[in-house]
Design a protein around this motif. Structure first.
Motif, PDB file in Angstrom:
ATOM      1  N   ASP A   1       0.864  -1.169   0.000  1.00  0.00           N
ATOM      2  CA  ASP A   1       0.000   0.000   0.000  1.00  0.00           C
ATOM      3  C   ASP A   1       0.906   1.226   0.000  1.00  0.00           C
ATOM      4  O   ASP A   1       1.851   1.307   0.788  1.00  0.00           O
ATOM      5  CB  ASP A   1      -0.871  -0.044   1.265  1.00  0.00           C
ATOM      6  CG  ASP A   1      -1.848   1.105   1.353  1.00  0.00           C
ATOM      7  OD1 ASP A   1      -1.471   2.261   1.054  1.00  0.00           O
ATOM      8  OD2 ASP A   1      -3.000   0.849   1.731  1.00  0.00           O
ATOM      9  N   ALA A   2       0.608   2.188  -0.856  1.00  0.00           N
ATOM     10  CA  ALA A   2       1.453   3.378  -0.983  1.00  0.00           C
ATOM     11  C   ALA A   2       1.524   4.190   0.301  1.00  0.00           C
ATOM     12  O   ALA A   2       2.475   4.948   0.505  1.00  0.00           O
ATOM     13  CB  ALA A   2       0.934   4.261  -2.117  1.00  0.00           C
ATOM     14  N   LEU A   3       0.547   4.035   1.185  1.00  0.00           N
ATOM     15  CA  LEU A   3       0.523   4.811   2.421  1.00  0.00           C
ATOM     16  C   LEU A   3       1.233   4.114   3.574  1.00  0.00           C
ATOM     17  O   LEU A   3       1.427   4.715   4.638  1.00  0.00           O
ATOM     18  CB  LEU A   3      -0.922   5.130   2.820  1.00  0.00           C
ATOM     19  CG  LEU A   3      -1.728   5.886   1.767  1.00  0.00           C
ATOM     20  CD1 LEU A   3      -3.139   6.150   2.262  1.00  0.00           C
ATOM     21  CD2 LEU A   3      -1.042   7.176   1.355  1.00  0.00           C
TER      22      LEU A   3
ATOM     23  N   CYS B   1       6.897   4.893  -9.374  1.00  0.00           N
ATOM     24  CA  CYS B   1       5.488   4.982  -9.007  1.00  0.00           C
ATOM     25  C   CYS B   1       4.755   5.677 -10.146  1.00  0.00           C
ATOM     26  O   CYS B   1       4.948   6.870 -10.391  1.00  0.00           O
ATOM     27  CB  CYS B   1       5.353   5.764  -7.703  1.00  0.00           C
ATOM     28  SG  CYS B   1       3.691   5.883  -7.068  1.00  0.00           S
TER      29      CYS B   1
ATOM     30  N   PHE C   1      -0.706   8.262  -7.601  1.00  0.00           N
ATOM     31  CA  PHE C   1      -1.076   9.407  -6.764  1.00  0.00           C
ATOM     32  C   PHE C   1      -2.461   9.947  -7.100  1.00  0.00           C
ATOM     33  O   PHE C   1      -3.144  10.474  -6.225  1.00  0.00           O
ATOM     34  CB  PHE C   1      -0.009  10.498  -6.847  1.00  0.00           C
ATOM     35  CG  PHE C   1       1.131  10.305  -5.885  1.00  0.00           C
ATOM     36  CD1 PHE C   1       1.604  11.370  -5.139  1.00  0.00           C
ATOM     37  CD2 PHE C   1       1.748   9.073  -5.721  1.00  0.00           C
ATOM     38  CE1 PHE C   1       2.661  11.209  -4.245  1.00  0.00           C
ATOM     39  CE2 PHE C   1       2.800   8.898  -4.838  1.00  0.00           C
ATOM     40  CZ  PHE C   1       3.258   9.966  -4.091  1.00  0.00           C
TER      41      PHE C   1
ATOM     42  N   LEU D   1      -5.007   8.564  -4.714  1.00  0.00           N
ATOM     43  CA  LEU D   1      -4.762   8.675  -3.280  1.00  0.00           C
ATOM     44  C   LEU D   1      -5.406   9.917  -2.685  1.00  0.00           C
ATOM     45  O   LEU D   1      -5.181  11.032  -3.163  1.00  0.00           O
ATOM     46  CB  LEU D   1      -3.256   8.714  -3.000  1.00  0.00           C
ATOM     47  CG  LEU D   1      -2.442   7.515  -3.473  1.00  0.00           C
ATOM     48  CD1 LEU D   1      -0.965   7.747  -3.191  1.00  0.00           C
ATOM     49  CD2 LEU D   1      -2.931   6.235  -2.815  1.00  0.00           C
TER      50      LEU D   1
ATOM     51  N   ALA E   1       1.947   9.338   1.074  1.00  0.00           N
ATOM     52  CA  ALA E   1       2.674   8.424   0.186  1.00  0.00           C
ATOM     53  C   ALA E   1       4.056   8.982  -0.135  1.00  0.00           C
ATOM     54  O   ALA E   1       5.040   8.238  -0.175  1.00  0.00           O
ATOM     55  CB  ALA E   1       1.876   8.178  -1.090  1.00  0.00           C
TER      56      ALA E   1
ATOM     57  N   GLU F   1       6.239   8.285   2.731  1.00  0.00           N
ATOM     58  CA  GLU F   1       6.625   6.870   2.763  1.00  0.00           C
ATOM     59  C   GLU F   1       7.752   6.592   1.774  1.00  0.00           C
ATOM     60  O   GLU F   1       8.690   5.864   2.080  1.00  0.00           O
ATOM     61  CB  GLU F   1       5.419   5.976   2.428  1.00  0.00           C
ATOM     62  CG  GLU F   1       4.576   5.619   3.598  1.00  0.00           C
ATOM     63  CD  GLU F   1       5.329   4.755   4.599  1.00  0.00           C
ATOM     64  OE1 GLU F   1       5.471   3.538   4.379  1.00  0.00           O
ATOM     65  OE2 GLU F   1       5.785   5.312   5.610  1.00  0.00           O
TER      66      GLU F   1
END
Length: 193
Positions: free
Chosen positions: A28-30, A44, A48, A51, A57, A60
């Motif tokens: 998970d990007a978060l 990536c 975005f 999101l 993100a 992260e």
């Protein structure tokens, strides 16, 4: 990292067919499933825009990059969508639908600021308009937006059908214009983040 098991499976199959040793994991990007300063590179693409918390993100990504590690982000900016021909108010209803359906429709223009805000140094940025051929209509996207606009009652079924007819006729003449701008940013983690 990919949270969708079906997409991970396709990626794994394609990598194996290409002889790649790439590994694909649930993620998970978060909340990236990596330790601090563990990644050399993060790629990536078109994430975005989906999101609600893109700054999280970006943080992260900064967290998992080792000093000197690089990130490449690519994303769409739906506010740059152009669809021609069509009645302006009908086209505006469709492009407005694209803006309202994305969690972060202005993602592309915000990428550099979000990475800089996470403590990364921007190395390069650019943009490219993705342009559909003038003799083609991206019907899955246009139909999805058209049906959504009718369902939301911002256009009528008759207006939608007229737009479809106008686009079909324009495509036969090689006169369709469909585009959206993608933005890309390359950044690195400095020695002290």
């Amino acid at each position: 990292m990919e949270p969708n098991p079906g997409l991970r499976s396709v990626a794994e199959r394609r990598a194996a067919e290409a002889g790649s040793t790439a590994r694909f994991t649930d993620g998970d990007a978060l909340a990236l499933p990596l330790g601090d300063a563990e990644a050399d590179v993060v790629w990536c693409e078109r994430v975005f825009q989906h999101l609600a918390e893109p700054e999280r993100a970006a943080a992260e990504i900064a967290r998992v990059l080792r000093p000197g590690g690089r990130v490449a982000l690519l994303d769409t900016d739906w506010a740059t969508s152009i669809l021609h021909p069509g009645e302006p108010e009908v086209v505006a209803a469709l492009t407005g639908g694209a803006l309202s359906s994305a969690a972060n429709p202005y993602a592309g223009r915000k990428l550099a600021g979000q990475l800089a805000g996470a403590g990364l140094e921007i190395d390069d940025l650019g943009s490219q308009a993705l342009i559909q051929g003038p003799g083609e209509v991206n019907w899955p996207l246009v139909r999805m937006l058209g049906e959504t606009a009718v369902r939301r009652e911002v256009i009528t079924a008759q207006q939608r059908d007229q737009l479809y007819a106008d686009l079909t006729a324009a495509a036969e003449r090689g006169a369709v214009h469909m585009s959206v701008t993608m933005f890309g940013v390359i950044a690195h983690r400095p020695a002290a983040v």
